[in-house]
Design an enzyme around this catalytic site. Structure first.
Site, PDB file in Angstrom:
ATOM      1  N   ARG A 208     -13.887  44.360  -7.184  1.00  0.00           N
ATOM      2  CA  ARG A 208     -14.389  44.810  -8.496  1.00  0.00           C
ATOM      3  C   ARG A 208     -13.644  44.102  -9.623  1.00  0.00           C
ATOM      4  O   ARG A 208     -14.236  43.742 -10.636  1.00  0.00           O
ATOM      5  CB  ARG A 208     -14.242  46.338  -8.604  1.00  0.00           C
ATOM      6  N   PHE A 224     -27.617  49.036  -6.020  1.00  0.00           N
ATOM      7  CA  PHE A 224     -26.890  49.943  -5.119  1.00  0.00           C
ATOM      8  C   PHE A 224     -25.579  50.360  -5.784  1.00  0.00           C
ATOM      9  O   PHE A 224     -24.510  50.309  -5.181  1.00  0.00           O
ATOM     10  CB  PHE A 224     -26.618  49.282  -3.759  1.00  0.00           C
ATOM     11  N   ASP A 246     -29.663  52.817  -8.443  1.00  0.00           N
ATOM     12  CA  ASP A 246     -29.385  53.480  -7.167  1.00  0.00           C
ATOM     13  C   ASP A 246     -30.546  54.400  -6.835  1.00  0.00           C
ATOM     14  O   ASP A 246     -31.201  54.940  -7.742  1.00  0.00           O
ATOM     15  CB  ASP A 246     -28.077  54.280  -7.217  1.00  0.00           C
ATOM     16  N   ASN A 274     -35.476  52.517  -6.044  1.00  0.00           N
ATOM     17  CA  ASN A 274     -35.270  51.853  -4.768  1.00  0.00           C
ATOM     18  C   ASN A 274     -35.142  50.358  -5.079  1.00  0.00           C
ATOM     19  O   ASN A 274     -36.091  49.726  -5.554  1.00  0.00           O
ATOM     20  CB  ASN A 274     -36.458  52.112  -3.843  1.00  0.00           C
ATOM     21  N   ALA A 275     -33.967  49.779  -4.837  1.00  0.00           N
ATOM     22  CA  ALA A 275     -33.702  48.401  -5.253  1.00  0.00           C
ATOM     23  C   ALA A 275     -34.681  47.414  -4.624  1.00  0.00           C
ATOM     24  O   ALA A 275     -35.132  46.468  -5.286  1.00  0.00           O
ATOM     25  CB  ALA A 275     -32.264  48.018  -4.894  1.00  0.00           C
ATOM     26  N   ASP A 295     -24.483  45.285  -3.668  1.00  0.00           N
ATOM     27  CA  ASP A 295     -23.482  45.961  -2.826  1.00  0.00           C
ATOM     28  C   ASP A 295     -24.173  47.070  -2.031  1.00  0.00           C
ATOM     29  O   ASP A 295     -23.929  48.257  -2.254  1.00  0.00           O
ATOM     30  CB  ASP A 295     -22.355  46.524  -3.700  1.00  0.00           C
ATOM     31  N   CYS A 335     -20.932  45.454   4.118  1.00  0.00           N
ATOM     32  CA  CYS A 335     -19.849  46.319   4.605  1.00  0.00           C
ATOM     33  C   CYS A 335     -20.051  46.695   6.068  1.00  0.00           C
ATOM     34  O   CYS A 335     -19.433  47.639   6.566  1.00  0.00           O
ATOM     35  CB  CYS A 335     -19.734  47.574   3.743  1.00  0.00           C
TER      36      CYS A 335
END
Length: 391
Positions: A208, A224, A246, A274-275, A295, A335
């Site tokens: 970040r 997100f 988000d 919804n991305a 992300d 992730c």
């Protein structure tokens, strides 16, 4: 007398080289009696001692190693040494006001996660053997590390693979579980009772901070966003405008609250979308940003779903790349441990090729050093983070 487990010939080589897990399929037999959760000793097929740890035959990971010293007892002093070692390491490598205090296997205490939010601690027990020692750990956190309160967030599905129930609640006297922290100069409200994971994603702390240099005077899109951490860092860094997206209305409400806390609500806004859907539409509309941040949550948590995860990562990166102004920047992450670094790299490259854009790598990072990567336990390596210039 500890029960002794013996491994098949040709098995246990990773464990002999320091890996902390013994699988049920590696065990040939045992001498003695045990109950799940007990500390047992592990030997190879030649009867050479490998280490000792706790047993749970209800799990595919039957034994998790705690020590390689046959004379070391797993008691309060053991946990005191492990916690002190973890803390001394973190004091050297990261801002410890809020950080991951203990990272399971990578800090040589398999199955235990401890996160620190100022003077409040959150524990997560992921294995039966650790549950037996929770009281000792709480006592040490209070007596030696100044914990004003400890909360348990063992409400994770992985416990069910261990034959355990999910659980959460206070491990000390009750306290206000809405805690305020500061990271990289950004203030956050952290809900350690109901927030994601243990309340906050501490593993992206340094990533970040890394976006600050590209966000000054920029129009930024953060997809997100969760509770707004990247978006808020962009705002604090001097972005002209920031829009965080988000799918969770709850997350958007919390992100908006965090923007107000930092006094940047005029430039940092959040919307519930919804991305995947909205980026598809915005690409068609020709919307462009100086910085696009991706992300997403882990698209795969097992090997069996890697193919669909690759499709998901490619699609979202393709749309993100298309929305970056020429000379602007793409920030993209994965992730998922199962999305290995080479596969993630190839997936982004495929997306750039399809978008007919060239990526120039600015930075590659992993999880912050309070989530250390143990080289003989690759499960500890999961976060991949890139900054690219898109030309």
């Amino acid at each position: 007398m500890a029960c002794k487990f013996y491994l098949y010939k040709g098995k246990g080589r990773k464990a002999e080289n320091g890996h902390p897990w013994i699988y049920t399929t590696e065990i040939e037999g045992y001498d003695g009696t045990y109950e799940n959760g007990d500390i047992v000793e592990v030997y190879n097929f030649k009867s050479d001692f490998i280490g000792k740890g706790y047993i749970n035959d209800a799990s595919k990971i039957a034994i998790r190693m705690m020590t390689r010293d046959i004379n070391e007892e797993i008691d309060e002093d053991f946990f005191r040494k492990r916690l002190n070692a973890a803390w001394e390491y973190r004091k050297k490598v990261i801002d410890t006001s809020s950080c991951r205090f203990l990272f399971g296997e990578a800090d040589f205490v398999p199955g235990l996660i401890i996160d620190k939010y100022e003077d409040y601690y959150v524990m997560q027990s992921l294995a039966l053997g650790i549950d037996k020692y929770k009281d000792i750990v709480v006592k040490l956190l209070k007596d030696e590390f100044g914990a004003k309160g400890v909360y348990e967030r063992s409400d994770v599905r992985v416990r069910e693979l261990e034959g355990m129930e999910q659980t959460k609640g206070f491990l000390t006297e009750a306290f206000d579980t809405n805690v305020q922290i500061i990271e990289n100069g950004v203030k956050y409200h952290v809900d350690i009772e109901n927030g994601q994971k243990t309340g906050f994603f501490l593993d992206q702390k340094e990533n970040r901070h890394a976006i600050h240099k590209i966000c000054k005077d920029a129009d930024v899109l953060d997809c997100f966003t969760h509770t707004g951490s990247f978006a808020l860092n962009a705002g604090i860094a001097g972005a002209k405008s920031v829009l965080g997206l988000d799918i969770s209305e709850l997350a958007i409400a919390e992100a908006t609250r965090n923007a107000e806390l930092n006094g940047i609500s005029d430039r940092v806004k959040f919307e519930c979308h919804n991305a995947f859907d909205v980026l598809h539409q915005w690409v068609k509309e020709g919307r462009k940003y100086d910085v696009v941040i991706l992300d997403p949550p882990a698209f795969t948590k097992s090997r069996s779903t890697i193919d669909s995860a690759v499709r998901g990562y490619k699609e979202i990166n393709l749309r993100g790349i298309k929305m970056v102004k020429p000379g602007g920047f793409l920030v993209t992450c994965s992730c998922s441990h199962f999305m290995n670094p080479d596969l993630f790299k190839d997936t982004i490259a495929d997306a750039a090729k399809d978008a007919r854009r060239v990526l120039r790598q600015v930075e590659f990072k992993t999880q912050s050093p309070d989530h250390p990567i143990l080289w003989n336990s690759d499960e500890s390596y999961y976060l991949k983070f890139y900054i690219f210039q898109v030309v």
